[in-house]
Design a protein around this motif. Structure first.
Motif, PDB file in Angstrom:
ATOM      1  N   LYS A   5       4.343  -0.628  11.818  1.00  0.00           N
ATOM      2  CA  LYS A   5       4.229   0.817  11.903  1.00  0.00           C
ATOM      3  C   LYS A   5       5.093   1.496  10.847  1.00  0.00           C
ATOM      4  O   LYS A   5       6.151   0.977  10.453  1.00  0.00           O
ATOM      5  CB  LYS A   5       4.646   1.305  13.300  1.00  0.00           C
ATOM      6  CG  LYS A   5       3.827   0.670  14.421  1.00  0.00           C
ATOM      7  CD  LYS A   5       2.321   0.899  14.270  1.00  0.00           C
ATOM      8  CE  LYS A   5       1.535   0.197  15.365  1.00  0.00           C
ATOM      9  NZ  LYS A   5       0.073   0.327  15.156  1.00  0.00           N
ATOM     10  N   LEU A   6       4.649   2.644  10.412  1.00  0.00           N
ATOM     11  CA  LEU A   6       5.385   3.404   9.412  1.00  0.00           C
ATOM     12  C   LEU A   6       6.707   3.911   9.967  1.00  0.00           C
ATOM     13  O   LEU A   6       6.792   4.316  11.130  1.00  0.00           O
ATOM     14  CB  LEU A   6       4.555   4.601   8.947  1.00  0.00           C
ATOM     15  CG  LEU A   6       3.481   4.341   7.893  1.00  0.00           C
ATOM     16  CD1 LEU A   6       2.628   5.588   7.721  1.00  0.00           C
ATOM     17  CD2 LEU A   6       4.112   3.962   6.562  1.00  0.00           C
ATOM     18  N   LYS A   7       7.721   3.861   9.126  1.00  0.00           N
ATOM     19  CA  LYS A   7       8.974   4.526   9.429  1.00  0.00           C
ATOM     20  C   LYS A   7       9.073   5.742   8.526  1.00  0.00           C
ATOM     21  O   LYS A   7       8.394   5.834   7.513  1.00  0.00           O
ATOM     22  CB  LYS A   7      10.149   3.580   9.186  1.00  0.00           C
ATOM     23  CG  LYS A   7      10.141   2.365  10.100  1.00  0.00           C
ATOM     24  CD  LYS A   7      11.311   1.452   9.816  1.00  0.00           C
ATOM     25  CE  LYS A   7      11.291   0.232  10.716  1.00  0.00           C
ATOM     26  NZ  LYS A   7      12.431  -0.686  10.434  1.00  0.00           N
ATOM     27  N   ALA A  26       7.906  -3.765   6.066  1.00  0.00           N
ATOM     28  CA  ALA A  26       7.661  -2.393   6.503  1.00  0.00           C
ATOM     29  C   ALA A  26       6.499  -1.829   5.684  1.00  0.00           C
ATOM     30  O   ALA A  26       6.448  -2.021   4.469  1.00  0.00           O
ATOM     31  CB  ALA A  26       8.898  -1.541   6.311  1.00  0.00           C
ATOM     32  N   PRO A  27       5.545  -1.165   6.313  1.00  0.00           N
ATOM     33  CA  PRO A  27       4.427  -0.598   5.557  1.00  0.00           C
ATOM     34  C   PRO A  27       4.922   0.255   4.398  1.00  0.00           C
ATOM     35  O   PRO A  27       5.866   1.026   4.544  1.00  0.00           O
ATOM     36  CB  PRO A  27       3.697   0.238   6.605  1.00  0.00           C
ATOM     37  CG  PRO A  27       3.998  -0.432   7.893  1.00  0.00           C
ATOM     38  CD  PRO A  27       5.416  -0.927   7.762  1.00  0.00           C
ATOM     39  N   THR A  28       4.315   0.071   3.247  1.00  0.00           N
ATOM     40  CA  THR A  28       4.539   0.816   1.995  1.00  0.00           C
ATOM     41  C   THR A  28       5.849   0.441   1.293  1.00  0.00           C
ATOM     42  O   THR A  28       6.109   0.920   0.201  1.00  0.00           O
ATOM     43  CB  THR A  28       4.501   2.344   2.201  1.00  0.00           C
ATOM     44  OG1 THR A  28       5.731   2.817   2.754  1.00  0.00           O
ATOM     45  CG2 THR A  28       3.359   2.762   3.108  1.00  0.00           C
ATOM     46  N   MET A  57       0.831  -1.208   0.000  1.00  0.00           N
ATOM     47  CA  MET A  57       0.000   0.000   0.000  1.00  0.00           C
ATOM     48  C   MET A  57       0.863   1.255   0.000  1.00  0.00           C
ATOM     49  O   MET A  57       1.957   1.259   0.567  1.00  0.00           O
ATOM     50  CB  MET A  57      -0.921   0.000   1.227  1.00  0.00           C
ATOM     51  CG  MET A  57      -1.886  -1.170   1.285  1.00  0.00           C
ATOM     52  SD  MET A  57      -2.779  -1.266   2.857  1.00  0.00           S
ATOM     53  CE  MET A  57      -3.755   0.246   2.773  1.00  0.00           C
ATOM     54  N   SER A  58       0.375   2.315  -0.598  1.00  0.00           N
ATOM     55  CA  SER A  58       1.093   3.588  -0.561  1.00  0.00           C
ATOM     56  C   SER A  58       0.957   4.216   0.819  1.00  0.00           C
ATOM     57  O   SER A  58       0.041   3.887   1.581  1.00  0.00           O
ATOM     58  CB  SER A  58       0.529   4.540  -1.614  1.00  0.00           C
ATOM     59  OG  SER A  58      -0.791   4.938  -1.261  1.00  0.00           O
ATOM     60  N   VAL A  59       1.865   5.120   1.135  1.00  0.00           N
ATOM     61  CA  VAL A  59       1.820   5.770   2.440  1.00  0.00           C
ATOM     62  C   VAL A  59       0.525   6.562   2.610  1.00  0.00           C
ATOM     63  O   VAL A  59      -0.032   6.645   3.701  1.00  0.00           O
ATOM     64  CB  VAL A  59       3.051   6.686   2.645  1.00  0.00           C
ATOM     65  CG1 VAL A  59       3.063   7.850   1.666  1.00  0.00           C
ATOM     66  CG2 VAL A  59       3.114   7.185   4.081  1.00  0.00           C
ATOM     67  N   GLU A  60       0.026   7.129   1.513  1.00  0.00           N
ATOM     68  CA  GLU A  60      -1.206   7.931   1.590  1.00  0.00           C
ATOM     69  C   GLU A  60      -2.401   7.082   2.010  1.00  0.00           C
ATOM     70  O   GLU A  60      -3.315   7.578   2.674  1.00  0.00           O
ATOM     71  CB  GLU A  60      -1.490   8.602   0.243  1.00  0.00           C
ATOM     72  CG  GLU A  60      -0.514   9.703  -0.141  1.00  0.00           C
ATOM     73  CD  GLU A  60       0.759   9.172  -0.769  1.00  0.00           C
ATOM     74  OE1 GLU A  60       1.645   9.988  -1.098  1.00  0.00           O
ATOM     75  OE2 GLU A  60       0.888   7.937  -0.943  1.00  0.00           O
ATOM     76  N   ASN A  77       6.560   1.172  -2.625  1.00  0.00           N
ATOM     77  CA  ASN A  77       7.610   2.124  -2.992  1.00  0.00           C
ATOM     78  C   ASN A  77       8.616   1.529  -3.967  1.00  0.00           C
ATOM     79  O   ASN A  77       9.004   2.172  -4.951  1.00  0.00           O
ATOM     80  CB  ASN A  77       8.354   2.589  -1.737  1.00  0.00           C
ATOM     81  CG  ASN A  77       7.511   3.457  -0.831  1.00  0.00           C
ATOM     82  OD1 ASN A  77       6.531   4.049  -1.269  1.00  0.00           O
ATOM     83  ND2 ASN A  77       7.884   3.524   0.431  1.00  0.00           N
ATOM     84  N   GLY A  78       9.049   0.305  -3.691  1.00  0.00           N
ATOM     85  CA  GLY A  78      10.131  -0.267  -4.470  1.00  0.00           C
ATOM     86  C   GLY A  78       9.716  -1.051  -5.690  1.00  0.00           C
ATOM     87  O   GLY A  78      10.472  -1.141  -6.662  1.00  0.00           O
TER      88      GLY A  78
END
Length: 479
Positions: free
Chosen positions: A223-225, A237-239, A208-211, A243-244
């Motif tokens: 949890k988000l870093k 790690a979330p997102t 999922m995207s951070v948004e 991202n990658g």
């Protein structure tokens, strides 16, 4: 002196223009497949101020401006399927992409069951892999397998290369992805491109995207870093995988997405029911090509993972996946209730998964309405004395009779205690009865962690596990 200075500046500018470089993401390369009859995105970087793109299929030349950061992007109008073609990019320094095909492009993503290659995993083979290797020589199928990378911030490129679907090319490629492509190519008779972006042992939050994820962070164990650069990070790690492994692809012309993920989240069907439609909507918004097809695979039964105590969390997860078909636009699900393995989380029968996904796509996306793609779907039930009669949709020609007595049906009375039930097929209905339940109230089919499904329509498609009750109901709704 002034004349010489002006001439020198002009000469230097000319040299700079002639030396302007173009850089493309790895998936824009020779051997690629572009989506037919579409506005297919293409982008990259350049040291010049503009560049031209010439496409051989229509002899058209596009002039594209480069922004202050060296980025450029445009869309190419693609024709009906065909090829091979060339694309020439020129900013002083020329790049020619050859062996370019126009056809149908699908992105396949998820965790290990989507990643599982034709050669299988250690001690975990893919069914009929020797035969698949022997027959792998379809030049109209091209495969792009992304190299797995987790990132702290959205990346703009990823590693990978287009390959022909020969015996060497398919060896490490997604079995589900390749076999789906094979079904499509043989039916549509057009080039098919499959982009694989999958990583085993990952949860949906990674994709999922951070948004979108930030609204669910409080409900998730991860949890988000907040790194300050695009760095490698943990795959869960979330997102990180959005991202990658997804963000770099956003905008590449696709027809749709195949998704096989959920093993890592099978104990949290409520959470998944919330984030799954949000993730799909987000991907569709970013691609900006409408509600493209998003077809997914139901988790197959197995008992290699811990489950719930009062009611099977695996069964609840399958129920949630089934119900998602009716709440999310333009989705479909490949049922695997009969294709699991008791002790293995990576079942071998990937050909069945791929064929069922292909049937969904051929019917729903490509308009072959005569192709059946769904198994019996519980409609309603009636009670006649000590019998409970289950009625089904998607069984117009009837249900397939059981070859051996089924052990997958249960009945319960008002006390909510379930007992095994005898099942008999009558047309498009199943009649249930149990000596221990004289006044039946509810029924269940294959609603356990481990089962081997045996309820099919005449066309051979399986029914999903289901229940008629809402006892121990989770938060998500039922059909």
């Amino acid at each position: 002196m002034k004349y010489n200075l002006t001439f020198l500046l002009a000469l230097m500018l000319s040299v700079q223009l002639l030396q302007a470089k173009i850089t493309l993401p790895n998936f824009f390369s020779s051997g690629m497949v572009l989506q037919q009859q579409a506005q297919a995105g293409i982008w990259g970087k350049s040291t010049g101020k503009s560049l031209s793109i010439a496409t051989s299929w229509d002899k058209k030349t596009y002039t594209v401006a480069v922004d202050a950061n060296g980025n450029w992007k445009t869309k190419l109008t693609t024709p009906k399927a065909g090829g091979p073609y060339t694309i020439e990019l020129n900013a002083g320094d020329k790049i020619q992409l050859s062996d370019v095909w126009i056809g149908e492009v699908w992105l396949v993503s998820g965790q290990s069951n989507m990643e599982m290659p034709i050669q299988g995993f250690k001690d975990q083979p893919v069914l009929n892999s020797a035969e698949i290797f022997k027959n792998a020589n379809n030049k109209n199928i091209r495969l792009f397998r992304t190299i797995k990378e987790a990132k702290g911030l959205p990346a703009d490129n990823l590693r990978g290369a287009w390959q022909a679907a020969d015996s060497a090319g398919i060896r490490l490629f997604s079995a589900v992805g390749y076999l789906f492509a094979l079904e499509l190519q043989q039916k549509l008779n057009v080039p098919v491109g499959i982009i694989q972006s999958a990583w085993g042992g990952t949860n949906i939050s990674s994709w999922m995207s951070v948004e979108t994820f930030k609204d669910f962070e409080k409900e998730n164990r991860y949890k988000l870093k907040h790194p300050d650069s695009v760095v490698k990070t943990d795959r869960n790690a979330p997102t990180a995988l959005f991202n990658g492994m997804i963000n770099p692809l956003v905008g590449y012309g696709i027809k749709g997405v195949l998704w096989y993920q959920g093993e890592h989240n099978h104990r949290e069907p409520d959470f998944y029911a919330k984030v799954f439609p949000v993730m799909i909507k987000d991907w569709r918004t970013r691609w900006a090509i409408g509600d493209f097809p998003f077809y997914y695979v139901q988790l197959a039964p197995n008992e290699s993972v811990k489950d719930g105590e009062n009611i099977s969390l695996s069964a609840l997860f399958r129920e949630m996946q089934y119900n998602s078909q009716f709440t999310i636009p333009n989705v479909g699900m490949s049922v695997t209730i009969d294709a699991g393995e008791q002790k293995v989380i990576h079942p071998a029968n990937k050909p069945a998964v791929a064929k069922r996904l292909a049937a969904i796509a051929l019917n729903k996306t490509y308009g072959f309405k005569d192709i059946v793609y769904a198994g019996p779907s519980y409609k309603n039930h009636t009670v006649n004395g000590s019998q409970l009669i289950l009625n089904f949709d998607n069984a117009a020609k009837g249900l397939r009779a059981f070859t051996t007595p089924s052990a997958n049906f249960e009945l319960a009375g008002a006390d909510k205690v379930f007992y095994p039930a005898k099942a008999e097929v009558k047309g498009n209905a199943v009649v249930l009865q149990s000596d221990k339940v004289q006044e039946p109230v509810a029924a269940r089919y294959a609603f356990k962690m481990w089962v081997m499904g045996d309820l099919y329509n005449v066309e051979g498609f399986p029914a999903s596990s289901f229940r008629t009750d809402d006892w121990f109901a989770p938060q998500y709704g039922k059909k």
